[in-house]
Design a protein around this motif. Structure first.
Motif, PDB file in Angstrom:
ATOM      1  N   LEU A  51       0.824  -1.211   0.000  1.00 59.87           N
ATOM      2  CA  LEU A  51       0.000   0.000   0.000  1.00 59.87           C
ATOM      3  C   LEU A  51       0.859   1.262   0.000  1.00 59.87           C
ATOM      4  CD1 LEU A  51      -2.911  -0.928   2.424  1.00 59.87           C
ATOM      5  CD2 LEU A  51      -3.048  -0.511  -0.027  1.00 59.87           C
ATOM      6  N   GLU A  52       1.964   1.222   0.746  1.00 60.18           N
ATOM      7  CA  GLU A  52       2.828   2.394   0.802  1.00 60.18           C
ATOM      8  C   GLU A  52       3.555   2.631  -0.528  1.00 60.18           C
ATOM      9  OE1 GLU A  52       5.467   2.055   4.113  1.00 60.18           O
ATOM     10  OE2 GLU A  52       3.847   2.107   5.582  1.00 60.18           O
ATOM     11  N   LEU A  53       3.965   1.538  -1.183  1.00 64.11           N
ATOM     12  CA  LEU A  53       4.687   1.680  -2.444  1.00 64.11           C
ATOM     13  C   LEU A  53       3.763   1.965  -3.616  1.00 64.11           C
ATOM     14  CD1 LEU A  53       7.335  -1.170  -2.175  1.00 64.11           C
ATOM     15  CD2 LEU A  53       7.727   1.282  -2.020  1.00 64.11           C
ATOM     16  N   GLY A  54       2.506   1.569  -3.500  1.00 63.39           N
ATOM     17  CA  GLY A  54       1.539   1.799  -4.576  1.00 63.39           C
ATOM     18  C   GLY A  54       1.940   1.027  -5.826  1.00 63.39           C
ATOM     19  N   PRO A  55       1.904   1.694  -6.971  1.00 62.11           N
ATOM     20  CA  PRO A  55       2.220   1.001  -8.222  1.00 62.11           C
ATOM     21  C   PRO A  55       3.673   0.533  -8.299  1.00 62.11           C
ATOM     22  CG  PRO A  55       1.978   3.352  -8.624  1.00 62.11           C
ATOM     23  CD  PRO A  55       1.559   3.097  -7.203  1.00 62.11           C
ATOM     24  N   TRP A  56       4.516   1.109  -7.472  1.00 59.50           N
ATOM     25  CA  TRP A  56       5.927   0.724  -7.488  1.00 59.50           C
ATOM     26  C   TRP A  56       6.162  -0.646  -6.865  1.00 59.50           C
ATOM     27  CZ3 TRP A  56       8.788   3.341 -10.666  1.00 59.50           C
ATOM     28  CH2 TRP A  56       8.419   4.637 -10.987  1.00 59.50           C
ATOM     29  N   SER A  57       5.165  -1.180  -6.165  1.00 56.53           N
ATOM     30  CA  SER A  57       5.329  -2.509  -5.558  1.00 56.53           C
ATOM     31  C   SER A  57       5.555  -3.570  -6.633  1.00 56.53           C
ATOM     32  CB  SER A  57       4.131  -2.868  -4.691  1.00 56.53           C
ATOM     33  OG  SER A  57       2.942  -2.870  -5.459  1.00 56.53           O
ATOM     34  N   TRP A  58       4.930  -3.397  -7.813  1.00 54.98           N
ATOM     35  CA  TRP A  58       5.150  -4.353  -8.910  1.00 54.98           C
ATOM     36  C   TRP A  58       6.577  -4.243  -9.429  1.00 54.98           C
ATOM     37  CZ3 TRP A  58       2.363  -8.369  -9.429  1.00 54.98           C
ATOM     38  CH2 TRP A  58       1.008  -8.349  -9.066  1.00 54.98           C
ATOM     39  N   TRP A  59       7.112  -3.029  -9.472  1.00 56.33           N
ATOM     40  CA  TRP A  59       8.486  -2.846  -9.915  1.00 56.33           C
ATOM     41  C   TRP A  59       9.451  -3.520  -8.931  1.00 56.33           C
ATOM     42  CZ3 TRP A  59      10.257  -0.261 -14.279  1.00 56.33           C
ATOM     43  CH2 TRP A  59       9.269   0.346 -15.047  1.00 56.33           C
TER      44      TRP A  59
END
Length: 155
Positions: free
Chosen positions: A7-15
């Motif tokens: 949740l904190e990373l948002g879309p960057w979690s996939w990266w």
């Protein structure tokens, strides 16, 4: 903890997941996690574009990740299969096939279609027409652990 981080990373979690999978490929033999890592990075690209959209729920993200991973695996298999190169040792690890065309002397007569030859450092089972021991035969084909032979006719 992982949910909070996602949740904190948002879309960057996939990266991050994609980069972790690519790094894990270095520790695990084979070329499999690369394609899954590329699927995660591609999902990350879509997440950057669609993050605020209502349709971009975590369930949709997982389905897109699975689909992109499968697509990248299929493309990767096709890419790796097309990279076959020619070699100066075409029968390496195919010892039986490398013997085709050679001649040998029968160690045991071929009786009822079966006999034995000694060639180099190995005794081979052979199949072919009945032939006396001591005759010269030519290897015509390799079938697993057996060689198909034919008698060499004297000229």
């Amino acid at each position: 903890m992982l949910a909070k981080l996602a949740l904190e990373l948002g879309p960057w979690s996939w990266w991050v997941a994609g980069l972790v999978l690519l790094a894990a490929e270095l520790a695990v033999p084979g070329v499999f996690l690369v394609w899954i890592g590329l699927g995660a990075i591609a999902t990350g690209v879509l997440s950057l574009l669609l993050w605020g959209a209502d349709l971009w729920s975590w369930q949709v993200q997982l389905l897109v990740f699975a689909a992109l991973s499968v697509v990248s695996i299929l493309i990767g298999r096709k890419f790796l299969a097309s990279g076959s190169s020619t070699t100066d040792e075409p029968f390496l690890n195919q010892r039986g096939a490398s013997l085709v065309g050679r001649t040998a002397t029968l160690q045991e007569a071929i009786v009822n279609g079966r006999g034995r030859i000694h060639l180099d450092d190995t005794t081979w089972s052979v199949i072919g027409p009945d032939t006396a021991a001591g005759s010269t035969v030519r290897i015509m084909e390799s079938k697993g652990r057996e060689l198909r032979v034919e008698p060499v006719r004297a000229a």
